[in-house]
Design a protein around this motif. Sequence first.
Motif, PDB file in Angstrom:
ATOM      1  N   ALA A   1      -2.215  -0.461 -11.049  1.00 30.01           N
ATOM      2  CA  ALA A   1      -0.566  -0.365 -10.947  1.00 30.01           C
ATOM      3  C   ALA A   1       0.051  -0.479  -9.469  1.00 30.01           C
ATOM      4  O   ALA A   1       0.874  -1.023  -9.256  1.00 30.01           O
ATOM      5  CB  ALA A   1      -0.267   1.226 -11.164  1.00 30.01           C
TER       6      ALA A   1
ATOM      7  N   GLY B   1       1.590  -3.296 -10.800  1.00 31.74           N
ATOM      8  CA  GLY B   1       2.315  -2.746 -11.901  1.00 31.74           C
ATOM      9  C   GLY B   1       1.399  -2.754 -13.055  1.00 31.74           C
ATOM     10  O   GLY B   1       0.413  -2.510 -12.974  1.00 31.74           O
TER      11      GLY B   1
ATOM     12  N   THR C   1       5.857   4.937 -13.427  1.00 36.10           N
ATOM     13  CA  THR C   1       5.664   3.707 -14.302  1.00 36.10           C
ATOM     14  C   THR C   1       6.542   3.944 -15.430  1.00 36.10           C
ATOM     15  O   THR C   1       6.883   5.418 -15.839  1.00 36.10           O
ATOM     16  CB  THR C   1       4.364   3.332 -14.525  1.00 36.10           C
TER      17      THR C   1
END
Length: 409
Positions: A229, A233, A264
Amino acid sequence: MPASASLAIAQRSLGDPDIRYPLWPPLLKGCPRTSSDAMSYPVEVEYDHTRVPADFLSGTGAGFGFGTGAGLDRWSALLPPLLAPTLGEGGTPLIDIGGGVFIKDESRNPTWSHKDRLNRCTVSAALGVDAPGIVVASSGNHGASAAAYAARAGLRCVVLGSAELPPAVASFLTAYGAVVLPVPVEHRWPLTERIVDHFGFFPVSNLTPFHTGSSFGPEGYKTVAYEIAAEVGVPGAVFVPTGYGELLFGIGKGFAELRQLGLTDRVPPLYSCEPAAGGPLATAVRRKVPGAQVPVGATDAYGIDCPVNSYRGVLALERSGGRPLLVDDAQLRAAQEELAAQGLWSELSAAAGLAGLRSAAPEVEGPVVCVTTSSGFQDIGVGARTLAPVDPSWESVLDRLTAAGIGPA
């Protein structure tokens, strides 16, 4: 017990999330209140998410006392207390092999496998309960990793390997000073319990019919999700080589925590990739049960050819909206060769993620990540192949190179 940056506060049952236990001691046989002879429900570690720093993904948590190092230490807020010294685990590369496919290469860990993330946490648990050593039932990556982290922490280590332990792997397991005992497979787990009872060693292998294992260990795998992440991402999907499902669960939990924290907006679908010769997780999902036991047929993917699954894997697929995949040895070898063509030497079992992607070809948006779990060093037969000497005359060398398809400039 040394001070820790961890925000861990309790252990929570996966069989019933309302059931909690103190953080110490780590439970070794799952949840005692929900488990039975028919099913073993693991426990997980719970955290105080209200105290996680806002820059958890992007920064070092300066001013919060969290995340002041590299590797797993960067993520210490959402890990169990990291009492064991680091070997530099984590921070493995994410390699773009084209077509929107990235390889998370876990062979770059200190002992060449993803197990280092788990064993930093399991050996920390052993230190937290003042165990004089650890015991592990393994003939490969897990055993070598456990032995290395035990050595780093100053603990004794006993490795119960298989009676058919290859010489190269035996050398790997003994390199860290572990006592390696090759025994018939069916004796490894009963002997593990006897060693625990007699010597007070901490087990870093499963002790239940359906895999539960240490509550601390799988938490280390969450860091794979954090690293993905932080770099690209949330991917469109993640394909994971799957045995008992601890890695699958850890990755899923890591992404779920990031979404819970508002860092996120979603959790990617996870695809478990098991050998078609067995596939207990795929069987459990198909039967809509928490666990299944299956016969294991012939396969060279010995690192993930498990006869039973863990409930962790079922939860990971359900919570992410993913599904199980089965891959045969031919598909695994094709994936292994594709990785080698990109300069990546992976164990056959470790190529299951890419094999799952190539066999399933799901339509997803955004990049796809395939995790490779370990180095090709662990494969069956490694070290057995020898190359015959070649006549050094130019004519002979030219013939060999031409036969290999190499032409003149």
